[in-house]
Design a protein around this motif. Sequence first.
Motif, PDB file in Angstrom:
ATOM      1  N   UNK A 183      39.884  -6.202 -81.866  1.00 10.67           N
ATOM      2  CA  UNK A 183      39.853  -6.566 -83.289  1.00 10.67           C
ATOM      3  C   UNK A 183      40.289  -8.012 -83.480  1.00 10.67           C
ATOM      4  N   UNK A 184      39.652  -8.683 -84.420  1.00  7.16           N
ATOM      5  CA  UNK A 184      39.920 -10.118 -84.612  1.00  7.16           C
ATOM      6  C   UNK A 184      41.393 -10.416 -84.825  1.00  7.16           C
ATOM      7  N   UNK A 185      42.087  -9.526 -85.538  1.00  9.12           N
ATOM      8  CA  UNK A 185      43.483  -9.814 -85.849  1.00  9.12           C
ATOM      9  C   UNK A 185      44.408  -9.644 -84.635  1.00  9.12           C
ATOM     10  N   UNK A 186      43.875  -9.120 -83.515  1.00  7.00           N
ATOM     11  CA  UNK A 186      44.681  -8.952 -82.305  1.00  7.00           C
ATOM     12  C   UNK A 186      44.250  -9.870 -81.168  1.00  7.00           C
ATOM     13  N   UNK A 187      43.206 -10.658 -81.373  1.00 11.24           N
ATOM     14  CA  UNK A 187      42.664 -11.462 -80.277  1.00 11.24           C
ATOM     15  C   UNK A 187      43.692 -12.448 -79.732  1.00 11.24           C
ATOM     16  N   UNK A 188      44.309 -13.213 -80.602  1.00 12.76           N
ATOM     17  CA  UNK A 188      45.282 -14.208 -80.152  1.00 12.76           C
ATOM     18  C   UNK A 188      46.485 -13.545 -79.497  1.00 12.76           C
ATOM     19  N   UNK A 189      46.963 -12.461 -80.088  1.00 13.05           N
ATOM     20  CA  UNK A 189      48.100 -11.756 -79.514  1.00 13.05           C
ATOM     21  C   UNK A 189      47.749 -11.193 -78.142  1.00 13.05           C
ATOM     22  N   UNK A 190      46.528 -10.712 -77.974  1.00 17.04           N
ATOM     23  CA  UNK A 190      46.105 -10.168 -76.683  1.00 17.04           C
ATOM     24  C   UNK A 190      46.109 -11.252 -75.612  1.00 17.04           C
ATOM     25  N   UNK A 191      45.658 -12.455 -75.946  1.00 12.61           N
ATOM     26  CA  UNK A 191      45.712 -13.564 -74.981  1.00 12.61           C
ATOM     27  C   UNK A 191      47.153 -13.876 -74.585  1.00 12.61           C
ATOM     28  N   UNK A 192      48.057 -13.864 -75.551  1.00 10.68           N
ATOM     29  CA  UNK A 192      49.458 -14.132 -75.260  1.00 10.68           C
ATOM     30  C   UNK A 192      50.026 -13.042 -74.355  1.00 10.68           C
ATOM     31  N   UNK A 193      49.698 -11.798 -74.644  1.00 10.76           N
ATOM     32  CA  UNK A 193      50.173 -10.694 -73.814  1.00 10.76           C
ATOM     33  C   UNK A 193      49.649 -10.816 -72.389  1.00 10.76           C
ATOM     34  N   UNK A 194      48.416 -11.279 -72.241  1.00 12.96           N
ATOM     35  CA  UNK A 194      47.860 -11.448 -70.899  1.00 12.96           C
ATOM     36  C   UNK A 194      48.657 -12.487 -70.114  1.00 12.96           C
ATOM     37  N   UNK A 195      49.071 -13.546 -70.787  1.00 10.37           N
ATOM     38  CA  UNK A 195      49.880 -14.570 -70.115  1.00 10.37           C
ATOM     39  C   UNK A 195      51.240 -13.997 -69.725  1.00 10.37           C
ATOM     40  N   UNK A 196      51.855 -13.229 -70.611  1.00  6.76           N
ATOM     41  CA  UNK A 196      53.140 -12.599 -70.277  1.00  6.76           C
ATOM     42  C   UNK A 196      52.973 -11.711 -69.050  1.00  6.76           C
TER      43      UNK A 196
END
Length: 358
Positions: free
Chosen positions: A203-216
């Motif tokens: 979902x668009x509202x989670x895209x940026x957060x998902x990228x951050x989680x991938x880095x973590x």
Amino acid sequence: MCGTVGLFMGCAAVSLCPKQALFARRDDPGGAVDGAGAAVHAKAGEDGTDAYASPFRNWYERATVRSADRRELGPSAADQGFFAPELVPLASHPLIADLRGERPDIHRDVLVRHLYRYLDFTAKLEHLVVNRTVLGIAHGTIGVRLPEAMRLDAFKIYCDEAYHALSSADLAAQVRRATDVRAELPEVPYFVTRLERYLEETPDDLTALTEILFVIVSETLITAQLSEMGNDRSIVPAVREAVRDHALDEGRHHAYFAVFLRHLWGQLTPATRRRAALRVPRLIRIFTDPDVPSVEREVVGYGFSRDDARRIVTELFPDAAVTAYAKTVSQQTVRHFASVGALDDEQVRAEFAAHGLL
């Protein structure tokens, strides 16, 4: 310009774009937002912003980019390899061993090509994924409130990761000149392709957060074997030292992102925390699962048919072994998410278990 710099995983300029704050409104820069855009506030001290013990206190003296020499290939003993054979399943496959009679260098070539895969993975992970997020942290444009010292440390991580990418590319070029072995690697690493596909489903509202989680996730996984390889005298010195350099720097990064996760989690709404936690197991498996297509192409390059190559790779990477590896290297990452309460939810625990991580 969006979509024209590097790989397209959202806006390539998002970490520098003054219009973007991934969790904060422009008219409320101190507030985090949930998935629906509603502003929420962490209470004073709730997210740990009043205390930070930096793991980078000795960075200027100890960071690889500050203190290490360039790793250069030199004369190596006849019994020294370009990668640890026990970490390269293909090197020990019986059908590959059978080729030694007609191709005496096959074992060396397999190890060299695995080294290329590792170096390419490292360089592109650091440049295309990790440093995008680190820039956002350093410039304060991802909407997570952090102590000033943490933002300054993000600049140090950016330098580290850029140097890891340079060191990897430099070493790969040296190995090509020394061995004349070429690797046919995909221009876009497999983990990036998988991440892109997952983001397309996000979902668009989670895209940026998902990228951050991938880095973590990528910064907190622990591969003990690579740390051991940094001290393995059977590996050519330049490779051994480059791996050790990387491992030493990444230890500080791991500590940093464990703290960053607590800050991030404390500034999300309960609803967004749950949605985010459900995405973590898939992100771990995106990172840890093997690049099967690349290995299959390599095997075909040794003269095997596609059917034989597929059979060999299936034998090399049975599902049980792949899952066991993911569970092993992600144990500390899973603990970090558990420590912030992410696994308290029954559905989240079930999702981690379904991916073999519990």
